[in-house]
Design a protein around this motif. Structure first.
Motif, PDB file in Angstrom:
ATOM      1  N   UNK A   7       0.860  -1.162  -0.242  1.00 13.18           N
ATOM      2  CA  UNK A   7      -0.187  -0.111  -0.036  1.00 13.18           C
ATOM      3  C   UNK A   7       0.877   1.366   0.067  1.00 13.18           C
ATOM      4  N   UNK A   8       0.604   2.162  -0.951  1.00 12.96           N
ATOM      5  CA  UNK A   8       1.721   3.352  -1.217  1.00 12.96           C
ATOM      6  C   UNK A   8       0.493   4.557  -1.081  1.00 12.96           C
ATOM      7  N   UNK A   9       1.381   5.614  -0.380  1.00 18.83           N
ATOM      8  CA  UNK A   9       0.636   6.950  -0.494  1.00 18.83           C
ATOM      9  C   UNK A   9       1.543   7.833  -1.195  1.00 18.83           C
ATOM     10  N   UNK A  10       1.129   8.330  -2.431  1.00 16.57           N
ATOM     11  CA  UNK A  10       1.869   9.240  -3.190  1.00 16.57           C
ATOM     12  C   UNK A  10       1.419  10.687  -3.080  1.00 16.57           C
ATOM     13  N   UNK A  11       2.015  11.657  -2.447  1.00 16.53           N
ATOM     14  CA  UNK A  11       1.510  12.966  -2.495  1.00 16.53           C
ATOM     15  C   UNK A  11       1.741  13.615  -3.826  1.00 16.53           C
ATOM     16  N   UNK A  12       0.862  14.721  -3.980  1.00 13.32           N
ATOM     17  CA  UNK A  12       1.121  15.349  -5.427  1.00 13.32           C
ATOM     18  C   UNK A  12       0.913  14.286  -6.625  1.00 13.32           C
ATOM     19  N   UNK A  13       0.159  13.654  -6.459  1.00 15.30           N
ATOM     20  CA  UNK A  13      -0.140  12.196  -7.445  1.00 15.30           C
ATOM     21  C   UNK A  13      -0.841  12.885  -8.549  1.00 15.30           C
ATOM     22  N   UNK A  14      -1.590  14.130  -8.477  1.00 15.05           N
ATOM     23  CA  UNK A  14      -2.480  14.518  -9.650  1.00 15.05           C
ATOM     24  C   UNK A  14      -1.910  14.660 -10.995  1.00 15.05           C
ATOM     25  N   UNK A  15      -0.659  14.869 -10.934  1.00 17.00           N
ATOM     26  CA  UNK A  15       0.041  15.153 -12.217  1.00 17.00           C
ATOM     27  C   UNK A  15       1.515  15.362 -11.946  1.00 17.00           C
ATOM     28  N   UNK A  16       2.524  15.334 -13.224  1.00 13.55           N
ATOM     29  CA  UNK A  16       3.833  15.559 -13.194  1.00 13.55           C
ATOM     30  C   UNK A  16       4.346  14.380 -12.451  1.00 13.55           C
ATOM     31  N   UNK A  17       5.434  14.731 -11.625  1.00 10.36           N
ATOM     32  CA  UNK A  17       6.269  13.647 -11.118  1.00 10.36           C
ATOM     33  C   UNK A  17       5.547  12.747 -10.171  1.00 10.36           C
ATOM     34  N   UNK A  18       4.644  13.216  -9.376  1.00  8.63           N
ATOM     35  CA  UNK A  18       3.836  12.370  -8.498  1.00  8.63           C
ATOM     36  C   UNK A  18       3.036  11.358  -9.374  1.00  8.63           C
ATOM     37  N   UNK A  19       2.342  11.876 -10.404  1.00 11.25           N
ATOM     38  CA  UNK A  19       1.634  10.885 -11.372  1.00 11.25           C
ATOM     39  C   UNK A  19       2.651   9.781 -11.838  1.00 11.25           C
ATOM     40  N   UNK A  20       3.725  10.173 -12.438  1.00 10.15           N
ATOM     41  CA  UNK A  20       4.488   9.302 -12.906  1.00 10.15           C
ATOM     42  C   UNK A  20       5.019   8.258 -11.813  1.00 10.15           C
ATOM     43  N   UNK A  21       5.209   8.758 -10.652  1.00 12.88           N
ATOM     44  CA  UNK A  21       5.657   7.643  -9.750  1.00 12.88           C
ATOM     45  C   UNK A  21       4.161   6.855  -9.306  1.00 12.88           C
ATOM     46  N   UNK A  22       3.433   7.292  -8.944  1.00 16.33           N
ATOM     47  CA  UNK A  22       2.100   6.570  -8.704  1.00 16.33           C
ATOM     48  C   UNK A  22       1.750   5.389  -9.831  1.00 16.33           C
ATOM     49  N   UNK A  23       1.957   5.837 -11.129  1.00 16.62           N
ATOM     50  CA  UNK A  23       1.652   4.875 -12.082  1.00 16.62           C
ATOM     51  C   UNK A  23       2.708   3.580 -12.326  1.00 16.62           C
ATOM     52  N   UNK A  24       3.929   4.094 -11.848  1.00 18.77           N
ATOM     53  CA  UNK A  24       4.858   3.142 -12.000  1.00 18.77           C
ATOM     54  C   UNK A  24       4.650   2.263 -10.653  1.00 18.77           C
ATOM     55  N   UNK A  25       4.432   2.740  -9.390  1.00 15.80           N
ATOM     56  CA  UNK A  25       4.233   1.709  -8.570  1.00 15.80           C
ATOM     57  C   UNK A  25       2.968   0.806  -8.777  1.00 15.80           C
ATOM     58  N   UNK A  27       1.910  -0.244 -11.451  1.00 11.63           N
ATOM     59  CA  UNK A  27       2.259  -0.993 -12.513  1.00 11.63           C
ATOM     60  C   UNK A  27       2.893  -2.441 -11.931  1.00 11.63           C
ATOM     61  N   UNK A  28       3.343  -2.069 -10.964  1.00 12.41           N
ATOM     62  CA  UNK A  28       4.053  -3.334  -9.841  1.00 12.41           C
ATOM     63  C   UNK A  28       3.203  -4.232  -9.027  1.00 12.41           C
ATOM     64  N   UNK A  29       2.120  -3.595  -9.113  1.00  9.82           N
ATOM     65  CA  UNK A  29       1.013  -4.103  -8.072  1.00  9.82           C
ATOM     66  C   UNK A  29       0.703  -3.474  -6.855  1.00  9.82           C
ATOM     67  N   UNK A  30       1.500  -2.302  -6.688  1.00 10.08           N
ATOM     68  CA  UNK A  30       0.860  -1.547  -5.409  1.00 10.08           C
ATOM     69  C   UNK A  30      -0.458  -0.987  -5.456  1.00 10.08           C
ATOM     70  N   UNK A  31      -0.955  -0.897  -4.444  1.00  4.89           N
ATOM     71  CA  UNK A  31      -2.302  -0.236  -4.265  1.00  4.89           C
ATOM     72  C   UNK A  31      -1.984   1.281  -3.923  1.00  4.89           C
ATOM     73  N   UNK A  32      -2.605   2.340  -4.626  1.00  5.04           N
ATOM     74  CA  UNK A  32      -2.194   3.709  -4.540  1.00  5.04           C
ATOM     75  C   UNK A  32      -3.239   4.422  -3.988  1.00  5.04           C
ATOM     76  N   UNK A  33      -2.833   5.165  -2.767  1.00  2.52           N
ATOM     77  CA  UNK A  33      -3.541   6.393  -2.422  1.00  2.52           C
ATOM     78  C   UNK A  33      -2.975   7.583  -2.786  1.00  2.52           C
ATOM     79  N   UNK A  34      -3.650   8.153  -3.926  1.00  5.12           N
ATOM     80  CA  UNK A  34      -3.062   9.501  -4.603  1.00  5.12           C
ATOM     81  C   UNK A  34      -3.705  10.652  -3.804  1.00  5.12           C
ATOM     82  N   UNK A  35      -2.848  11.580  -3.401  1.00  3.51           N
ATOM     83  CA  UNK A  35      -3.091  12.643  -2.611  1.00  3.51           C
ATOM     84  C   UNK A  35      -2.728  14.022  -3.234  1.00  3.51           C
ATOM     85  N   UNK A  36      -3.540  14.984  -3.193  1.00  6.41           N
ATOM     86  CA  UNK A  36      -3.199  16.239  -3.761  1.00  6.41           C
ATOM     87  C   UNK A  36      -4.415  17.154  -3.017  1.00  6.41           C
ATOM     88  N   UNK A  37      -4.530  18.340  -3.521  1.00  5.82           N
ATOM     89  CA  UNK A  37      -5.805  19.362  -3.322  1.00  5.82           C
ATOM     90  C   UNK A  37      -6.732  19.044  -4.438  1.00  5.82           C
TER      91      UNK A  37
END
Length: 247
Positions: A7-25, A27-37
């Motif tokens: 289970x992964x929390x990724x902040x600033x995951x709505x765009x840019x770097x955070x989104x890239x990281x969220x998508x990569x994690x 793709x390897x099977x992690x469940x993502x909590x995408x957090x931003x304003x």
């Protein structure tokens, strides 16, 4: 699927770097909590993850508010029962820190107190608050992985004032967290990228008249995060992965 069940929390995951990281994690099977304003951006990230067969939730939070940080943690634990990974990516800088008329960054003596406080809060306070509230959950399971996003500007002398100081602070926050949390099986490392090609960066470059500036590919951040989580030696903690040319 090296992160299946994580289970992964990724902040600033709505765009840019955070989104890239969220998508990569994801793709390897992690469940993502995408957090931003901005919820609409988060929903797009979540939709892309789900379309690829992954699992994700969107959490709109103001992460400068400790009560909303706690609410984020509570929501993730309620949904998934644990937190294995925290990526502290949320941050940024306004175009006002660059004087387009002089083609240079604002001098340190010309910064207002309000400008300084806002950038330090956005880029250094948020990672502290998220780490402060997430680590107790990681301690319960005696394992965890934290990745903080610093910057090239926090690693070398820079014109970018408070932003550079905050990103340098991220390096020390990373090392301090690593030292204090290692006995609980928690690793903490950082990534310091060069300027990357993201929609936000392109918009900023355009606003200050620097459309021609050379940028790196943003997908390197997902690869770097996966390296630190999945491939780096277990003893690797408190380190900064520099993603910029040194020569």
């Amino acid at each position: 699927m090296r992160l299946q069940g994580e289970i992964a929390i990724v902040t600033g995951a709505g765009r840019g770097i955070g989104k890239e990281i969220a998508l990569a994690l994801a793709a390897e099977g992690a469940s993502i909590a995408a957090v931003a304003r901005t919820l609409s951006d988060l929903e797009q990230t979540v939709a892309e993850i789900k379309e690829a067969g992954g699992d994700a939730i969107a959490l709109s939070r103001d992460l400068t508010d400790i009560s909303q940080v706690q609410s984020m943690v509570d929501a993730v634990v309620e949904k998934y029962g644990k937190i294995d990974i925290l990526v502290n990516n949320a941050g940024g800088y306004p175009k006002e820190i660059y004087d387009i008329t002089k083609n240079q960054a604002i001098k340190i003596w010309d910064w207002s107190e309000e400008q300084w406080d806002q950038i330090i809060k956005t880029n250094l306070k948020i990672p502290f608050l998220c780490t402060n509230k997430v680590i107790p959950e990681m301690i319960k399971q005696k394992k965890g992985n934290i990745i903080n996003i610093s910057s090239r500007m926090g690693r070398i002398a820079s014109q970018m004032g408070a932003y550079a100081c905050a990103k340098a602070g991220i390096v020390t926050l990373t090392k301090t967290t690593a030292i204090q949390a290692q006995e609980y099986g928690i690793r903490c490392n950082a990534i310091a990228p060069t300027i990357l090609d993201t929609p936000g960066q392109r918009a900023y470059n355009h606003s200050v008249g620097q459309d021609e500036i050379k940028m790196g590919n943003a997908d390197c951040m997902g690869k770097a995060a996966l390296y630190l989580i999945c491939d780096a030696p277990e003893v690797m903690t408190g380190q900064v992965l520099d993603l910029f040319p040194t020569v």
